[in-house]
Design a protein around this motif. Structure first.
Motif, PDB file in Angstrom:
ATOM      1  N   SER A   1      -0.845  14.055 -14.157  1.00 56.13           N
ATOM      2  CA  SER A   1      -0.179  13.640 -15.337  1.00 56.13           C
ATOM      3  C   SER A   1       1.329  14.022 -14.876  1.00 56.13           C
ATOM      4  O   SER A   1       1.747  14.567 -13.791  1.00 56.13           O
ATOM      5  CB  SER A   1      -0.589  14.580 -16.465  1.00 56.13           C
ATOM      6  N   ARG A   2       2.124  13.531 -15.734  1.00 52.89           N
ATOM      7  CA  ARG A   2       3.622  13.760 -15.482  1.00 52.89           C
ATOM      8  C   ARG A   2       3.955  15.200 -15.238  1.00 52.89           C
ATOM      9  O   ARG A   2       4.967  15.640 -14.636  1.00 52.89           O
ATOM     10  CB  ARG A   2       4.486  13.310 -16.472  1.00 52.89           C
ATOM     11  N   LEU A   3       3.282  16.196 -16.009  1.00 50.07           N
ATOM     12  CA  LEU A   3       3.530  17.549 -15.746  1.00 50.07           C
ATOM     13  C   LEU A   3       3.170  18.191 -14.462  1.00 50.07           C
ATOM     14  O   LEU A   3       3.188  19.510 -14.175  1.00 50.07           O
ATOM     15  CB  LEU A   3       2.862  18.213 -16.944  1.00 50.07           C
ATOM     16  N   GLY A   4       2.182  17.357 -13.646  1.00 55.29           N
ATOM     17  CA  GLY A   4       1.862  17.615 -12.292  1.00 55.29           C
ATOM     18  C   GLY A   4       0.487  18.261 -12.168  1.00 55.29           C
ATOM     19  O   GLY A   4       0.072  18.633 -11.140  1.00 55.29           O
ATOM     20  N   GLY A   5      -0.286  18.408 -13.462  1.00 55.57           N
ATOM     21  CA  GLY A   5      -1.697  18.783 -13.333  1.00 55.57           C
ATOM     22  C   GLY A   5      -2.618  17.646 -13.116  1.00 55.57           C
ATOM     23  O   GLY A   5      -2.447  16.486 -13.453  1.00 55.57           O
ATOM     24  N   LEU A   6      -3.580  18.035 -12.569  1.00 55.13           N
ATOM     25  CA  LEU A   6      -4.864  16.953 -12.648  1.00 55.13           C
ATOM     26  C   LEU A   6      -5.304  16.518 -13.932  1.00 55.13           C
ATOM     27  O   LEU A   6      -5.609  17.402 -14.613  1.00 55.13           O
ATOM     28  CB  LEU A   6      -5.986  17.155 -11.684  1.00 55.13           C
ATOM     29  N   SER A   7      -5.574  15.265 -14.079  1.00 57.11           N
ATOM     30  CA  SER A   7      -6.007  14.865 -15.638  1.00 57.11           C
ATOM     31  C   SER A   7      -7.122  14.223 -15.640  1.00 57.11           C
ATOM     32  O   SER A   7      -7.163  13.102 -15.086  1.00 57.11           O
ATOM     33  CB  SER A   7      -4.473  13.926 -16.088  1.00 57.11           C
ATOM     34  N   SER A   8      -7.972  14.611 -16.465  1.00 58.41           N
ATOM     35  CA  SER A   8      -9.238  13.896 -16.679  1.00 58.41           C
ATOM     36  C   SER A   8      -9.023  12.555 -17.227  1.00 58.41           C
ATOM     37  O   SER A   8      -9.762  11.705 -17.160  1.00 58.41           O
ATOM     38  CB  SER A   8     -10.176  14.659 -17.531  1.00 58.41           C
ATOM     39  N   ALA A   9      -7.854  12.415 -18.190  1.00 62.69           N
ATOM     40  CA  ALA A   9      -7.605  11.211 -18.782  1.00 62.69           C
ATOM     41  C   ALA A   9      -7.099  10.180 -18.116  1.00 62.69           C
ATOM     42  O   ALA A   9      -7.553   9.000 -18.081  1.00 62.69           O
ATOM     43  CB  ALA A   9      -6.847  11.448 -20.029  1.00 62.69           C
ATOM     44  N   ARG A  10      -6.526  10.527 -16.997  1.00 55.57           N
ATOM     45  CA  ARG A  10      -5.986   9.526 -16.065  1.00 55.57           C
ATOM     46  C   ARG A  10      -7.098   9.346 -15.062  1.00 55.57           C
ATOM     47  O   ARG A  10      -7.208   7.839 -14.852  1.00 55.57           O
ATOM     48  CB  ARG A  10      -4.993  10.125 -15.170  1.00 55.57           C
ATOM     49  N   LEU A  11      -8.128  10.164 -14.703  1.00 58.79           N
ATOM     50  CA  LEU A  11      -8.857   9.849 -13.804  1.00 58.79           C
ATOM     51  C   LEU A  11      -9.883   8.912 -14.732  1.00 58.79           C
ATOM     52  O   LEU A  11     -10.553   8.031 -13.948  1.00 58.79           O
ATOM     53  CB  LEU A  11      -9.762  10.970 -13.399  1.00 58.79           C
TER      54      LEU A  11
ATOM     55  N   TYR B   1       0.697  -1.169  -0.084  1.00 56.97           N
ATOM     56  CA  TYR B   1       0.128   0.102   0.015  1.00 56.97           C
ATOM     57  C   TYR B   1       0.898   1.211   0.053  1.00 56.97           C
ATOM     58  O   TYR B   1       1.951   1.306   0.700  1.00 56.97           O
ATOM     59  CB  TYR B   1      -0.945   0.135   1.166  1.00 56.97           C
ATOM     60  N   PRO B   2       0.764   2.382  -0.677  1.00 57.15           N
ATOM     61  CA  PRO B   2      -0.469   2.428  -1.650  1.00 57.15           C
ATOM     62  C   PRO B   2      -0.135   1.542  -3.176  1.00 57.15           C
ATOM     63  O   PRO B   2       1.217   1.462  -3.310  1.00 57.15           O
ATOM     64  CB  PRO B   2      -0.488   3.935  -2.051  1.00 57.15           C
ATOM     65  N   PRO B   3      -1.072   1.361  -3.776  1.00 57.68           N
ATOM     66  CA  PRO B   3      -1.078   0.491  -4.859  1.00 57.68           C
ATOM     67  C   PRO B   3      -0.390   1.373  -6.036  1.00 57.68           C
ATOM     68  O   PRO B   3      -0.522   2.535  -5.976  1.00 57.68           O
ATOM     69  CB  PRO B   3      -2.308   0.221  -5.203  1.00 57.68           C
ATOM     70  N   ASN B   4       0.545   0.804  -6.695  1.00 60.38           N
ATOM     71  CA  ASN B   4       1.585   1.622  -7.695  1.00 60.38           C
ATOM     72  C   ASN B   4       1.431   0.885  -8.895  1.00 60.38           C
ATOM     73  O   ASN B   4       2.581  -0.097  -9.075  1.00 60.38           O
ATOM     74  CB  ASN B   4       2.902   2.043  -7.156  1.00 60.38           C
ATOM     75  N   VAL B   5       0.309   0.685  -9.975  1.00 56.27           N
ATOM     76  CA  VAL B   5       0.286  -0.214 -10.951  1.00 56.27           C
ATOM     77  C   VAL B   5       1.239   0.251 -12.059  1.00 56.27           C
ATOM     78  O   VAL B   5       1.393  -0.885 -12.713  1.00 56.27           O
ATOM     79  CB  VAL B   5      -1.013  -0.350 -11.288  1.00 56.27           C
ATOM     80  N   PHE B   6       1.648   1.317 -11.951  1.00 58.31           N
ATOM     81  CA  PHE B   6       2.327   1.566 -12.925  1.00 58.31           C
ATOM     82  C   PHE B   6       4.098   1.919 -12.594  1.00 58.31           C
ATOM     83  O   PHE B   6       4.826   2.805 -13.082  1.00 58.31           O
ATOM     84  CB  PHE B   6       2.072   3.226 -13.574  1.00 58.31           C
ATOM     85  N   ARG B   7       4.347   1.071 -11.705  1.00 58.14           N
ATOM     86  CA  ARG B   7       5.587   1.341 -11.135  1.00 58.14           C
ATOM     87  C   ARG B   7       6.784   1.116 -12.038  1.00 58.14           C
ATOM     88  O   ARG B   7       7.867   1.851 -12.367  1.00 58.14           O
ATOM     89  CB  ARG B   7       5.784  -0.049 -10.061  1.00 58.14           C
ATOM     90  N   PHE B   8       6.390   0.235 -13.017  1.00 59.46           N
ATOM     91  CA  PHE B   8       7.497   0.001 -14.248  1.00 59.46           C
ATOM     92  C   PHE B   8       7.202   0.558 -15.432  1.00 59.46           C
ATOM     93  O   PHE B   8       7.816   0.354 -16.553  1.00 59.46           O
ATOM     94  CB  PHE B   8       7.654  -1.673 -14.453  1.00 59.46           C
ATOM     95  N   THR B   9       6.170   1.478 -15.466  1.00 57.23           N
ATOM     96  CA  THR B   9       5.843   2.175 -16.901  1.00 57.23           C
ATOM     97  C   THR B   9       6.154   3.553 -16.869  1.00 57.23           C
ATOM     98  O   THR B   9       5.790   4.101 -15.580  1.00 57.23           O
ATOM     99  CB  THR B   9       4.402   2.109 -16.948  1.00 57.23           C
TER     100      THR B   9
ATOM    101  N   GLU C   1      -2.585  11.870  -6.305  1.00 56.94           N
ATOM    102  CA  GLU C   1      -1.408  11.506  -6.734  1.00 56.94           C
ATOM    103  C   GLU C   1      -1.651  10.665  -7.939  1.00 56.94           C
ATOM    104  O   GLU C   1      -0.952  10.619  -8.964  1.00 56.94           O
ATOM    105  CB  GLU C   1      -0.551  10.728  -5.611  1.00 56.94           C
ATOM    106  N   THR C   2      -2.548   9.677  -7.794  1.00 53.52           N
ATOM    107  CA  THR C   2      -2.795   8.789  -8.930  1.00 53.52           C
ATOM    108  C   THR C   2      -3.685   9.541 -10.319  1.00 53.52           C
ATOM    109  O   THR C   2      -3.909   8.871 -11.061  1.00 53.52           O
ATOM    110  CB  THR C   2      -3.745   7.514  -8.645  1.00 53.52           C
ATOM    111  N   THR C   3      -3.964  10.640 -10.066  1.00 55.08           N
ATOM    112  CA  THR C   3      -4.778  11.604 -11.102  1.00 55.08           C
ATOM    113  C   THR C   3      -3.832  12.667 -11.815  1.00 55.08           C
ATOM    114  O   THR C   3      -4.484  13.103 -12.726  1.00 55.08           O
ATOM    115  CB  THR C   3      -6.107  12.266 -10.575  1.00 55.08           C
TER     116      THR C   3
END
Ligand SMILES: [Zn+2]
Length: 352
Positions: free
Chosen positions: A323-333, A13-21, A319-321
């Motif tokens: 993007s790499r640029l630091g903004g909240l992302s509808s695509a990720r959500l 915990y917390p889940p980090n499903v994209f650890r290797f991506t 944190e899981t929402t």
């Protein structure tokens, strides 16, 4: 006094499903799926229930030992805006009824807030009001009555104080050792857990509660209910229900519901299992106590055929929402809520 602070190894915990991506590939995939429409909500036969806990200004969130359980008011406004654009927002009871009666005209989403923290009234309510939407709040009635910190927060604040006092001894325990210790301690009988919490607090020098922390009181709950929000139960004292004997179990479930009803907070149809923990005996007891719906912390969406006493939810985290640029992302959500993101089955939250 020697503090017994068990180290149970790294928690998942917390889940980090994209650890290797790589973040670039992750964002590109989320954007591609969002723009293609694959991760946009469309289904009218699904009920999405999202979970929030605390809503704290950035300065308080920085102080809070479990920031993954908190969003800022600004982030909540982003999330609510996203939900409004893509869903019909409603309370849990109404959402479930609309689902099973097949009356949905837009995808259905219910926002739930666990634990009844005072910040829900101070910071979430204005965001909900400005967006014209309703939510369901789950209250632990004895904790609310006594303005008592929930046990995981007591451990978190005490552990944070210990880390600040003796970083060489405790800093390596953050955040995974603390999460793992909480996960283990929640399975203990209440008396053993309470003694453990008191030992940690005592080692930390007593109460470490910040001034901004506190639980919502019944007057404020009545105002929320009068505004149309739904008030549900989160038990009386927030125990791990499967570890309670039959008598204590019914007291926690019936007592909380009766108290909320006596306070004029509606018929109280909905229950949230503390820490998400439930089994067949707990589900049967919830039905006997008069509830008609109960939510867990298992990740997933619901259909009209879902067990109404084991409804699944999606916990929302900043944190899981991002993007790499630091903004909240509808695509990720959208990807997280779509059911297409790998690794999001099973328990989303270990405690809370
Ligand atoms: Zn809780």
């Amino acid at each position: 006094m020697q503090c017994w602070w068990p180290s149970f190894g790294r928690s998942s915990y917390p889940p980090n499903v994209f650890r290797f991506t790589k973040p670039i590939a992750r964002d590109a995939l989320a954007e591609l799926l969002w723009r293609s429409g694959l991760t946009r909500p469309r289904r009218l036969d699904k009920l999405t229930i999202v979970t929030f806990h605390r809503v704290l200004p950035a300065s308080a969130r920085d102080e809070y030992p479990f920031p993954e359980l908190a969003v800022t008011p600004e982030a909540l406004d982003f999330f609510v805006g996203h939900f409004r654009r893509h869903y019909e927002l409603t309370t849990l009871s109404r959402g479930w009824r609309t689902l099973v009666e097949q009356r949905a005209t837009r995808p259905l989403l219910c926002m739930t807030f666990d634990d009844g923290q005072r910040d829900n009234d101070e910071f979430a309510r204005p965001v909900l009001e400005s967006n014209g939407c309703l939510a369901t709040f789950f209250i632990a009635t004895e904790a609310a009555e006594n303005d008592a910190m929930l046990w995981h927060d007591r451990v978190g604040f005490a552990a944070r104080a210990l880390r600040e006092r003796a970083p060489s001894r405790y800093a390596h325990e953050f955040p995974h050792g603390v999460a793992a210790a909480l996960e283990r301690a929640k399975t203990w009988p209440a008396a053993r857990r309470e003694a453990w919490v008191e030992t940690i607090e005592s080692t930390a020098g007593g109460s470490t509660r910040p001034s901004w922390d506190g639980l919502i009181d019944f007057d404020r709950l009545r105002a929320l209910h009068a505004a149309g929000h739904e008030i549900g139960s989160h038990s009386c004292s927030h125990p791990t229900l499967p570890t309670c004997d039959d008598e204590r179990l019914m007291r926690e479930l019936e007592g909380s519901r009766e108290r909320l009803r006596a306070e004029g907070l509606g018929q109280v149809h909905t229950l949230c299992y503390p820490n998400g923990d439930h089994d067949a005996r707990v589900r049967a007891a919830a039905s006997r106590a008069g509830y008609t719906l109960a939510v867990s912390t298992d990740w997933g969406l619901n259909t009209g055929n879902s067990d109404p006493f084991a409804l699944q939810r999606c916990d929302i985290q900043v944190e899981t929402t991002l993007s790499r640029l630091g903004g909240l992302s509808s695509a990720r959500l959208g990807l997280r809520l779509s059911g297409l993101q790998p690794g999001l089955t099973g328990r989303a939250m270990a405690y809370s």
